[in-house]
Design a protein around this motif. Sequence first.
Motif, PDB file in Angstrom:
ATOM      1  N   ASN A  46    -112.910 -38.215   8.551  1.00  0.00           N
ATOM      2  CA  ASN A  46    -113.003 -39.327   7.669  1.00  0.00           C
ATOM      3  C   ASN A  46    -114.556 -39.306   7.192  1.00  0.00           C
ATOM      4  OD1 ASN A  46    -110.503 -40.365   8.198  1.00  0.00           O
ATOM      5  ND2 ASN A  46    -111.241 -41.343  10.020  1.00  0.00           N
ATOM      6  N   THR A  75    -106.622 -41.218   1.402  1.00  0.00           N
ATOM      7  CA  THR A  75    -105.174 -41.892   1.972  1.00  0.00           C
ATOM      8  C   THR A  75    -104.092 -40.993   1.812  1.00  0.00           C
ATOM      9  OG1 THR A  75    -104.984 -42.992  -0.201  1.00  0.00           O
ATOM     10  CG2 THR A  75    -105.806 -44.152   1.807  1.00  0.00           C
ATOM     11  N   TRP A  79    -103.745 -40.475   5.658  1.00  0.00           N
ATOM     12  CA  TRP A  79    -103.206 -41.670   6.039  1.00  0.00           C
ATOM     13  C   TRP A  79    -102.011 -41.513   6.997  1.00  0.00           C
ATOM     14  CZ3 TRP A  79    -103.703 -46.101   7.660  1.00  0.00           C
ATOM     15  CH2 TRP A  79    -102.752 -47.142   7.700  1.00  0.00           C
ATOM     16  N   THR A  82    -103.289 -41.021  10.562  1.00  0.00           N
ATOM     17  CA  THR A  82    -103.916 -42.484  10.969  1.00  0.00           C
ATOM     18  C   THR A  82    -102.596 -43.574  11.154  1.00  0.00           C
ATOM     19  OG1 THR A  82    -105.713 -41.811   9.523  1.00  0.00           O
ATOM     20  CG2 THR A  82    -105.496 -44.173  10.164  1.00  0.00           C
ATOM     21  N   ARG A  83    -101.837 -43.568  10.332  1.00  0.00           N
ATOM     22  CA  ARG A  83    -100.840 -44.616  10.567  1.00  0.00           C
ATOM     23  C   ARG A  83     -99.847 -44.357  11.904  1.00  0.00           C
ATOM     24  NH1 ARG A  83     -95.432 -46.084   9.366  1.00  0.00           N
ATOM     25  NH2 ARG A  83     -95.245 -48.004   8.592  1.00  0.00           N
ATOM     26  N   VAL A 102    -108.543 -49.065  11.874  1.00  0.00           N
ATOM     27  CA  VAL A 102    -108.152 -49.149  10.560  1.00  0.00           C
ATOM     28  C   VAL A 102    -109.121 -50.163   9.511  1.00  0.00           C
ATOM     29  CG1 VAL A 102    -105.868 -49.245  11.096  1.00  0.00           C
ATOM     30  CG2 VAL A 102    -106.980 -51.455  11.120  1.00  0.00           C
ATOM     31  N   TYR A 105    -110.178 -48.905   6.302  1.00  0.00           N
ATOM     32  CA  TYR A 105    -109.237 -49.020   5.445  1.00  0.00           C
ATOM     33  C   TYR A 105    -109.106 -50.198   4.769  1.00  0.00           C
ATOM     34  CZ  TYR A 105    -107.454 -44.485   6.192  1.00  0.00           C
ATOM     35  OH  TYR A 105    -107.171 -43.078   6.626  1.00  0.00           O
TER      36      TYR A 105
END
Length: 164
Positions: A46, A75, A79, A82-83, A102, A105
């Motif tokens: 990140n 993303t 992403w 991360t999701r 999060v 984001y």
Amino acid sequence: MFRWWQQVWKENIKPQTDQPILLCLKGGVGQTSEAWRISGLSSYGNDIKFYEFIPTPHDKKKGISSDYTVPFLGTNYLWDRTRQQALQLLELYDYAGLQDLVKPYYEQNKQKWKETYALIKSGVSWNQGQFEDFFNPLLLVSIINKKSSINNIGRWPINKLIPQ
């Protein structure tokens, strides 16, 4: 190619700990660009911020360079992972961990994350016993009605809380 880029990152690029690494991959060979992108992400995660360019073929023919976007959090590349982490944290009711995960984001796109982040903050308040901060009736009712109804066991369908 990947191993070569890993070596370049390790031996030649010395990022400062308090500054992000800014990248813009424009042109070149696709394999090289992808090796650079993936090796950088695997090394720095990140901490890497991507600029993307907006191709303008008409201007390019006139010798005018393309415009660039502001840095974004990768993303397209990070992403999905991360999701999945976010959904696992929701399953464990770890709202504080989810909030930390999060937050970058949310900071990048507050409008998109506004409702979800408000629910996460309410979850943190609940877990910490701050019940007066947990319940903002107007906010929670409007968010719940938009996301989905509470199911028969009193839980929100968690997969609807995290943006795609």
